[in-house]
Design a protein around this motif. Sequence first.
Motif, short mmCIF file in Angstrom:
data_model
loop_
_atom_site.label_atom_id
_atom_site.label_comp_id
_atom_site.label_asym_id
_atom_site.label_seq_id
_atom_site.Cartn_x
_atom_site.Cartn_y
_atom_site.Cartn_z
N GLY A 180 6.80 18.23 -11.36
CA GLY A 180 7.49 17.03 -10.92
C GLY A 180 6.53 15.94 -10.49
N MET A 181 7.11 14.76 -10.25
CA MET A 181 6.38 13.60 -9.77
C MET A 181 7.30 12.88 -8.79
SD MET A 181 4.64 10.45 -11.92
CE MET A 181 6.12 10.26 -12.94
N GLU A 182 6.81 12.63 -7.59
CA GLU A 182 7.65 12.03 -6.55
C GLU A 182 6.93 10.85 -5.91
OE1 GLU A 182 8.63 15.13 -3.85
OE2 GLU A 182 9.51 16.42 -5.42
N LEU A 183 7.70 9.84 -5.57
CA LEU A 183 7.20 8.64 -4.90
C LEU A 183 7.87 8.53 -3.55
CD1 LEU A 183 5.71 5.88 -4.81
CD2 LEU A 183 7.69 4.90 -6.00
N GLU A 184 7.06 8.35 -2.50
CA GLU A 184 7.59 8.16 -1.15
C GLU A 184 6.71 7.17 -0.40
OE1 GLU A 184 7.23 11.64 1.34
OE2 GLU A 184 5.53 12.38 0.16
N GLU A 185 7.20 6.72 0.74
CA GLU A 185 6.43 5.85 1.61
C GLU A 185 5.85 6.68 2.74
OE1 GLU A 185 6.13 2.19 1.43
OE2 GLU A 185 6.65 2.74 -0.63
N THR A 186 4.55 6.59 2.95
CA THR A 186 3.89 7.36 4.00
C THR A 186 3.10 6.43 4.91
OG1 THR A 186 2.00 7.76 2.54
CG2 THR A 186 3.72 9.45 2.59
N PRO A 187 2.86 6.84 6.16
CA PRO A 187 2.17 5.95 7.12
C PRO A 187 0.70 5.77 6.78
CG PRO A 187 2.57 8.11 8.10
CD PRO A 187 3.29 8.10 6.79
N VAL A 188 0.22 4.54 6.97
CA VAL A 188 -1.20 4.22 6.86
C VAL A 188 -1.56 3.28 8.00
CG1 VAL A 188 -1.26 4.47 4.34
CG2 VAL A 188 -0.85 2.23 5.34
N SER A 189 -2.83 3.30 8.37
CA SER A 189 -3.29 2.45 9.46
C SER A 189 -4.69 1.96 9.15
CB SER A 189 -3.28 3.21 10.79
OG SER A 189 -3.80 2.41 11.83
N PHE A 190 -4.83 0.67 8.95
CA PHE A 190 -6.14 0.09 8.68
C PHE A 190 -6.84 -0.36 9.95
CE2 PHE A 190 -3.79 -0.95 4.63
CZ PHE A 190 -4.41 0.02 3.88
N HIS A 191 -6.09 -0.47 11.05
CA HIS A 191 -6.66 -0.85 12.34
C HIS A 191 -5.96 -0.07 13.44
CE1 HIS A 191 -8.88 -4.14 10.47
NE2 HIS A 191 -7.77 -4.42 9.81
N TYR A 192 -6.70 0.26 14.47
CA TYR A 192 -6.17 1.08 15.55
C TYR A 192 -4.90 0.47 16.14
CZ TYR A 192 -6.35 4.39 19.42
OH TYR A 192 -6.06 5.39 20.30
N ASN A 193 -3.88 1.32 16.32
CA ASN A 193 -2.59 0.93 16.89
C ASN A 193 -1.79 -0.01 16.00
OD1 ASN A 193 -2.50 2.49 19.19
ND2 ASN A 193 -3.35 0.93 20.53
N GLN A 194 -2.17 -0.14 14.73
CA GLN A 194 -1.39 -0.93 13.78
C GLN A 194 -0.95 0.00 12.64
OE1 GLN A 194 -3.35 -4.54 12.51
NE2 GLN A 194 -4.13 -4.96 14.56
N LEU A 195 0.36 0.12 12.46
CA LEU A 195 0.91 1.08 11.50
C LEU A 195 1.76 0.35 10.46
CD1 LEU A 195 1.02 4.20 11.04
CD2 LEU A 195 3.26 4.13 12.17
N GLU A 196 1.60 0.77 9.22
CA GLU A 196 2.48 0.31 8.16
C GLU A 196 2.72 1.47 7.20
OE1 GLU A 196 0.57 -2.53 5.35
OE2 GLU A 196 -1.15 -2.38 6.69
N TYR A 197 3.47 1.21 6.15
CA TYR A 197 3.78 2.28 5.20
C TYR A 197 3.35 1.86 3.79
CZ TYR A 197 6.16 4.84 8.81
OH TYR A 197 6.42 5.55 9.95
N ALA A 198 2.92 2.85 3.03
CA ALA A 198 2.36 2.59 1.71
C ALA A 198 2.91 3.61 0.72
CB ALA A 198 0.83 2.68 1.76
N PRO A 199 2.93 3.26 -0.57
CA PRO A 199 3.41 4.21 -1.57
C PRO A 199 2.46 5.39 -1.74
CG PRO A 199 2.61 2.21 -2.62
CD PRO A 199 2.60 1.95 -1.16
#
Length: 499
Positions: free
Chosen positions: A374-393
């Motif tokens: 299978g192949m699955e796409l989801e959004e997972t947490p990433v952080s490029f700077h301390y205490n700053q969170l976003e989500y990425a594929p």
Amino acid sequence: MLENHGLFDIGAYLMEHGKDGRGGSLSAGTGLAEAGETYVAEALVRLERELAIQVMDDGVHWEQSPMYHNEVLRCVLEVLRMAKRRGISLPPALTGQARAMALADLAWMKPDRTQPCGGDSDRTDLRDVFTLAAWLLKDEELRFAGYERLDFDSVWDLGEEAALEYRSMKSKAPERLFYPMEQSGNWCLRSGWGWDGDYLHFKCGSLGGGHGHFDKLHMDLCVAGEDVLIDSGRYTYVDGSLRRQLKSSCAHNVPVVDWQEYTQCAGSWEVKGRTAPAARDWCKKGPYTLLQGSHLGYLPAGVLVNRRILSIGSRIHVIADEFYGAGTHVCGQMFHLNPAGRVELGEDGFLYRGARAETAFYRLKPSEGGEAEGMELEETPVSFHYNQLEYAPCVSLWREAPLFVSMITVAAGYEAGDPNPYTVERVPVTAPVTGRQLGDGEAEGLRIRDGRHSWLVILNHLETGADGEYIGADGHYGLGRVMVMDETEPGSRLTVLQW
């Protein structure tokens, strides 16, 4: 390092000012100056010993985190600065370690001049480090990587004369485009030193200290200066599910087994299940680069995982993961992508679309078929700077089957706005002496075309010998375990990158 570079600074201050009347009476001032000399001497002994212990032969700090590598480098550069200002002689080893650490920064610097987010690191601009190091070490390559002029902090620390001298320093782009940092397990390949360059960073080294993440066999990828495959970063030091998720192997671009962790967090800094890297190898011949690494983390589950990355130039990368062992397992590949772009799934793989670059990821399905995958796409947490969170594929590819299992994904990049020039197809591998076609568990072949070139790639999963010693496809044969050729070149033959 923090403590002893501070001890050096205190000692240097006392040496300079202890006798100028600031120590009160003459005898008191003399005593302070003598104490300063003692502090400096002791600090230098400790610093030289600590650097010998902590910095590997390729210049990388043992923490395996670029941010903390630079914390230590900053301490050393401050000692160099104060020694120059106060006229204090330093052991040559101290200057040598500073240069080695700065050049390691240069090796893994991304096209946008930031450090990789490996371990507990942020996406930090390295130019201020290069600027200070270039002036102190009088290094033209570091000067190339630094700012055009001294930054404000450096002017404050170094003074007006240094600012003028820095502007007149010669700058030289490094000639090297490939850096095998074997002791730390970091390999970096780039197309050039411009902001629009291609970049690959492969990691197969030790965990390091508490700032290390479970990132053996991880790869970072940039195309045309744009991040494509990323490290998920750190976000926080507070122990909890998010801290542990971002340190995990599944938060990195690695092969995984049964979605399990080979090392477990026992706190924000502590771990259980230390494992060793293995089978590290590399070869570069002309436009072809082979990187290989393995680790022993899944041996308790009866699986040995091995990754080979074959790069053709700087934009085509054959990512070949091998899962050796017994029993049935779910074998997977994780791909974390830049949140600034978007990802589209297709039948044969997925496509990253960014502002400057696009990259097609082709997955090679087994020629025999019949396996659950299978192949699955989801959004997972990433952080490029301390205490700053976003989500990425994040795209995960998986296959459930009895071992041995091979998973091959080809990443092929090109400029945004251009049509995708690539096609990828399987090619049967044969042994011409016997005429036998080899199975996927023995060897695999693929052909990659871009409209101008046609590359044939042969990957042998077993040793070269017996009826599998001379193998290939379509009239091209050799004795190697990894072989590649450009079929469009007159008189070309297979280049062996691993025997």
